[in-house]
Design an enzyme around this catalytic site. Structure first.
Site, mmCIF file in Angstrom:
data_model
loop_
_atom_site.group_PDB
_atom_site.id
_atom_site.type_symbol
_atom_site.label_atom_id
_atom_site.label_comp_id
_atom_site.label_asym_id
_atom_site.label_seq_id
_atom_site.Cartn_x
_atom_site.Cartn_y
_atom_site.Cartn_z
ATOM 1 N N LYS A 23 -31.494 -30.337 11.731
ATOM 2 C CA LYS A 23 -32.412 -29.438 12.461
ATOM 3 C C LYS A 23 -33.492 -30.241 13.173
ATOM 4 O O LYS A 23 -33.966 -29.869 14.232
ATOM 5 C CB LYS A 23 -33.087 -28.473 11.491
ATOM 6 C CG LYS A 23 -34.191 -27.643 12.148
ATOM 7 C CD LYS A 23 -35.040 -26.920 11.149
ATOM 8 C CE LYS A 23 -36.253 -27.640 10.684
ATOM 9 N NZ LYS A 23 -37.299 -27.938 11.660
ATOM 10 N N ASN A 24 -33.869 -31.383 12.636
ATOM 11 C CA ASN A 24 -34.956 -32.171 13.243
ATOM 12 C C ASN A 24 -34.461 -33.201 14.237
ATOM 13 O O ASN A 24 -35.238 -34.034 14.699
ATOM 14 C CB ASN A 24 -35.812 -32.799 12.139
ATOM 15 C CG ASN A 24 -36.579 -31.727 11.384
ATOM 16 O OD1 ASN A 24 -36.622 -30.567 11.801
ATOM 17 N ND2 ASN A 24 -37.165 -32.092 10.263
ATOM 18 N N ARG A 97 -41.771 -25.406 17.995
ATOM 19 C CA ARG A 97 -42.645 -26.438 18.583
ATOM 20 C C ARG A 97 -41.910 -27.240 19.628
ATOM 21 O O ARG A 97 -42.481 -28.078 20.321
ATOM 22 C CB ARG A 97 -43.131 -27.387 17.476
ATOM 23 C CG ARG A 97 -43.931 -26.685 16.390
ATOM 24 C CD ARG A 97 -44.371 -27.630 15.338
ATOM 25 N NE ARG A 97 -45.228 -28.667 15.854
ATOM 26 C CZ ARG A 97 -46.502 -28.437 16.258
ATOM 27 N NH1 ARG A 97 -46.984 -27.226 16.186
ATOM 28 N NH2 ARG A 97 -47.251 -29.415 16.715
ATOM 29 N N CYS A 121 -43.615 -23.850 11.555
ATOM 30 C CA CYS A 121 -44.061 -23.452 10.205
ATOM 31 C C CYS A 121 -45.572 -23.586 10.049
ATOM 32 O O CYS A 121 -46.172 -24.544 10.530
ATOM 33 C CB CYS A 121 -43.364 -24.325 9.160
ATOM 34 S SG CYS A 121 -41.598 -24.012 9.050
ATOM 35 N N ARG A 126 -51.494 -28.316 12.819
ATOM 36 C CA ARG A 126 -50.423 -28.840 13.701
ATOM 37 C C ARG A 126 -50.870 -28.928 15.162
ATOM 38 O O ARG A 126 -50.247 -28.351 16.059
ATOM 39 C CB ARG A 126 -49.151 -28.032 13.555
ATOM 40 C CG ARG A 126 -48.688 -27.932 12.103
ATOM 41 C CD ARG A 126 -47.300 -27.411 11.942
ATOM 42 N NE ARG A 126 -46.302 -28.408 12.272
ATOM 43 C CZ ARG A 126 -44.984 -28.193 12.172
ATOM 44 N NH1 ARG A 126 -44.554 -27.021 11.791
ATOM 45 N NH2 ARG A 126 -44.118 -29.129 12.469
ATOM 46 N N ASP A 312 -40.750 -32.842 3.768
ATOM 47 C CA ASP A 312 -39.869 -31.664 3.766
ATOM 48 C C ASP A 312 -39.048 -31.575 2.484
ATOM 49 O O ASP A 312 -38.386 -30.573 2.244
ATOM 50 C CB ASP A 312 -38.931 -31.707 4.977
ATOM 51 C CG ASP A 312 -39.694 -31.757 6.292
ATOM 52 O OD1 ASP A 312 -39.091 -32.122 7.308
ATOM 53 O OD2 ASP A 312 -40.887 -31.457 6.286
ATOM 54 N N VAL A 334 -48.862 -35.756 4.479
ATOM 55 C CA VAL A 334 -48.426 -35.544 5.870
ATOM 56 C C VAL A 334 -49.014 -34.255 6.445
ATOM 57 O O VAL A 334 -49.440 -34.217 7.599
ATOM 58 C CB VAL A 334 -46.883 -35.541 5.968
ATOM 59 C CG1 VAL A 334 -46.423 -35.324 7.414
ATOM 60 C CG2 VAL A 334 -46.301 -36.843 5.418
ATOM 61 N N ARG A 420 -33.806 -20.485 10.312
ATOM 62 C CA ARG A 420 -34.284 -21.465 11.296
ATOM 63 C C ARG A 420 -33.724 -22.859 11.023
ATOM 64 O O ARG A 420 -33.560 -23.659 11.913
ATOM 65 C CB ARG A 420 -35.820 -21.554 11.250
ATOM 66 C CG ARG A 420 -36.558 -20.504 12.063
ATOM 67 C CD ARG A 420 -37.952 -20.981 12.445
ATOM 68 N NE ARG A 420 -37.888 -22.342 12.945
ATOM 69 C CZ ARG A 420 -38.752 -23.292 12.551
ATOM 70 N NH1 ARG A 420 -39.685 -23.015 11.679
ATOM 71 N NH2 ARG A 420 -38.632 -24.527 13.023
HETATM 72 C C1 EPZ Z 1 -41.389 -33.073 12.480
HETATM 73 O O1 EPZ Z 1 -42.507 -32.233 12.813
HETATM 74 C C2 EPZ Z 1 -40.422 -32.148 11.730
HETATM 75 N N1 EPZ Z 1 -40.088 -31.032 12.578
HETATM 76 C C3 EPZ Z 1 -41.089 -31.628 10.462
HETATM 77 O O2 EPZ Z 1 -40.141 -30.855 9.732
HETATM 78 C C4 EPZ Z 1 -41.489 -32.796 9.587
HETATM 79 O O3 EPZ Z 1 -42.180 -32.330 8.471
HETATM 80 C C5 EPZ Z 1 -42.400 -33.749 10.397
HETATM 81 O O4 EPZ Z 1 -41.767 -34.154 11.620
HETATM 82 C C6 EPZ Z 1 -42.769 -34.996 9.604
HETATM 83 O O5 EPZ Z 1 -41.646 -35.715 9.257
HETATM 84 C C7 EPZ Z 1 -39.179 -31.206 13.552
HETATM 85 O O6 EPZ Z 1 -38.645 -32.283 13.768
HETATM 86 C C8 EPZ Z 1 -38.836 -30.011 14.377
HETATM 87 P P1 EPZ Z 1 -45.451 -34.859 13.158
HETATM 88 P P2 EPZ Z 1 -43.626 -32.744 13.836
HETATM 89 O O7 EPZ Z 1 -45.830 -34.870 14.591
HETATM 90 O O8 EPZ Z 1 -43.006 -33.614 14.867
HETATM 91 C C9 EPZ Z 1 -50.226 -34.473 12.850
HETATM 92 C C10 EPZ Z 1 -39.281 -28.990 8.599
HETATM 93 O O9 EPZ Z 1 -39.574 -28.358 7.569
HETATM 94 N N2 EPZ Z 1 -50.254 -34.427 14.323
HETATM 95 O O10 EPZ Z 1 -44.839 -36.076 12.574
HETATM 96 O O11 EPZ Z 1 -44.391 -31.564 14.275
HETATM 97 C C11 EPZ Z 1 -49.616 -33.193 12.251
HETATM 98 O O12 EPZ Z 1 -50.538 -32.156 12.218
HETATM 99 C C12 EPZ Z 1 -40.388 -29.454 9.562
HETATM 100 O O13 EPZ Z 1 -38.135 -29.279 8.921
HETATM 101 C C13 EPZ Z 1 -51.488 -34.385 14.969
HETATM 102 O O14 EPZ Z 1 -52.545 -34.398 14.318
HETATM 103 O O15 EPZ Z 1 -44.524 -33.612 12.829
HETATM 104 C C14 EPZ Z 1 -49.174 -33.675 10.876
HETATM 105 O O16 EPZ Z 1 -50.262 -33.662 10.006
HETATM 106 C C15 EPZ Z 1 -41.746 -29.085 9.079
HETATM 107 N N3 EPZ Z 1 -51.488 -34.311 16.331
HETATM 108 C C16 EPZ Z 1 -48.728 -35.102 11.155
HETATM 109 O O17 EPZ Z 1 -49.363 -35.508 12.383
HETATM 110 C C17 EPZ Z 1 -50.329 -34.289 17.074
HETATM 111 O O18 EPZ Z 1 -50.385 -34.206 18.313
HETATM 112 C C18 EPZ Z 1 -47.220 -35.263 11.269
HETATM 113 O O19 EPZ Z 1 -46.754 -34.449 12.303
HETATM 114 C C19 EPZ Z 1 -49.085 -34.336 16.397
HETATM 115 C C20 EPZ Z 1 -49.060 -34.414 15.019
#
Ligand code: EPZ
Length: 445
Positions: A23-24, A97, A121, A126, A312, A334, A420
């Site tokens: 999914k990711n 997203r 989610c 986020r 996750d 995270v 999802r």
């Molecule tokens: C991806 O989300 C995955 N989703 C998430 O899986 C996963 O938990 C996450 O990566 C971490 O591995 C998808 O790939 C669709 P991040 P993403 O940008 O890209 C902060 C699931 O259950 N951040 O690595 O949105 C953010 O708030 C989902 O399958 C900022 O502050 O995650 C978080 O605290 C949930 N500003 C951290 O970084 C930004 O502009 C990690 O987010 C972007 C992120």
């Protein structure tokens, strides 16, 4: 009218499930098809809601998406790419997203991108500040004032840049990759995410003709090219779904063979799984997960970016720790708000206390800021069936396995959230011997 899933607990889950494309990764691979000058073919595509959302987002941008009904493979032809109207885009607001990742490819082909208000989610604030900063580095202009979301333009095209991420964000790294591959000149990204899904996206972009290399210490270098061709790619299997079924085997004292699970993408999960008393056997086709009997052991665990223990995986594993003999501590580093799902577990009989302190060694952005991002779990406590409303994808799966392990009957609503990210989960549950029924909401409660 919503649906309600009735679960009769106490049955060990036994048998085989197959996990398909991640999914990711899959939705991002679909977006990458926009960068090619001819059709791309994506294989091992799961039937999940996120794929349907991106399929319709691609179609409103003029991409022809064809699905092979026999295999589920997708062929995506970007030759008709066009700007979508704000109304069309608005219909997708709040779904996922992924729309933010359309920016780079649309700026390259159209010079403009319109991004709706994002969903996903509810596990933290986020924000998308890293994404917007990255796009500014490439020379894009951001206009947040629009009624339907954010408009991004690149009147002078996009030029490579030296970028350092404040945190190794998966999404922001993908933003850089999908923009830099056709930008003028070279991009150097420091503190990049290197999750297996990121490396699979890089493999796919290389197939299209991109110039990318991953250096040591999370540095990715890209030299932009003018044109990319289409790809033919098999998506890597979903390691998060595999870890979820592994936790289900442990919590229900069952035995599940997860076809498609790959050991090297689950190293830290397998380590933790064995530490708490779970057992597994690795084969070329997948991994068998089972409860070898005896007591589960407590542990101290911190989530982290890859290759650490993934956030996750945390929620389904927490259910197993409610059955361990002793006190476990989890420090979620995270996301600042990823323990909301424990409320329902406590109602079922679990003992979970949440704290805003950083109960672990990994430096964390959330310490001393009133975010309940550490959990203390005291076990073992028997779980009893309850009425549960699912809060998010992984929290929802953890509720399913808690209800499957519990004494008595549970009624679970908000079940569509599971679609999802978990393909055919009802078929898989019944195939593993679970006693479950899906009904229309009104009639059964
Ligand atoms: C991806 O989300 C995955 N989703 C998430 O899986 C996963 O938990 C996450 O990566 C971490 O591995 C998808 O790939 C669709 P991040 P993403 O940008 O890209 C902060 C699931 O259950 N951040 O690595 O949105 C953010 O708030 C989902 O399958 C900022 O502050 O995650 C978080 O605290 C949930 N500003 C951290 O970084 C930004 O502009 C990690 O987010 C972007 C992120």
């Amino acid at each position: 009218m919503g649906k309600v899933l009735t679960i009769h607990g106490g049955v060990p889950l036994k048998g085989k499930v197959t996990v398909r494309g991640a999914k990711n990764l899959v939705p991002k691979a679909m977006v990458a098809a926009l960068l090619g000058d001819c059709p791309s073919v994506l294989r091992n595509v799961p039937e999940i809601k996120d794929v349907a959302v991106v399929t319709s987002l691609l179609k409103i941008h003029g991409v022809t998406v064809t699905k092979d009904e026999a295999t589920g493979d997708l062929t995506m032809d970007p030759s008709g790419t066009k700007t979508a109207t704000s109304n069309e885009i608005d219909t997708h607001a709040g779904d996922s997203r992924i729309p933010i990742l359309f920016c780079g490819p649309l700026l390259h082909s159209l010079g403009e991108a319109l991004i709706p208000n994002l969903g996903g989610c509810k596990i933290g604030d986020r924000p998308i500040d890293f994404h917007l900063d990255v796009l500014r580095h490439f020379g894009a202009e951001i206009d947040k004032a629009g009624p339907f979301g954010t408009t991004i333009r690149a009147p002078h095209g996009l030029t490579g840049a030296k970028i350092s991420l404040p945190y190794p964000s998966v999404g922001a790294t993908e933003q850089v990759l999908l923009t830099a591959v056709r930008a003028k000149g070279t991009t150097e990204l420091e503190n990049a995410a290197v999750e297996p899904e990121i490396l699979d996206l890089i493999s796919l972009l290389q197939k299209m003709g991109a110039l990318i290399t991953v250096g040591r210490d999370r540095v990715i270098r890209v030299t932009g090219v003018e044109k990319l061709k289409g790809y033919n790619h098999k998506a890597l299997p979903d390691r998060n779904e595999a870890a979820s079924w592994a936790s289900a085997a442990l919590v229900t004292k069952g035995d599940i063979f997860v076809e498609g699970a790959i050991q090297r993408n689950l190293t830290s999960f397998l380590h933790t799984y064995r530490q708490i008393g779970g057992e597994f056997e690795v084969t070329d086709d997948g991994i068998r997960f089972f409860h070898p009997g005896g007591e589960l052991k407590p542990l101290i665990l911190e989530t982290d970016v890859h290759p650490g223990f993934m956030t996750d995986w945390q929620q389904p594993l927490v259910v197993a720790l409610t059955q361990a003999s002793g006190v476990s501590i989890i420090h979620e580093t995270v996301y600042e708000n990823r323990f909301g799902f424990t409320t329902a577990l406590v109602e079922m009989g679990a003992r979970v206390q949440l704290h805003s302190e950083c109960l672990g060694a990994i430096p964390c952005r959330f310490g001393q800021r009133n975010f309940k991002h550490s959990a203390v779990i005291t076990g073992p406590t028997p779980l009893t069936g309850a009425d549960i409303d699912i809060p998010d994808l992984r929290g929802g799966f953890s509720h399913l396995i808690a209800a499957l392990a519990a004494e008595g009957t549970s009624h679970v609503t908000g079940i569509e959230l599971i679609n999802r990210g978990y393909e055919k989960f009802m078929e898989k549950l019944t195939g593993l011997g679970a006693r479950v029924e899906m009904n229309e909401l009104a009639s059964s409660l």
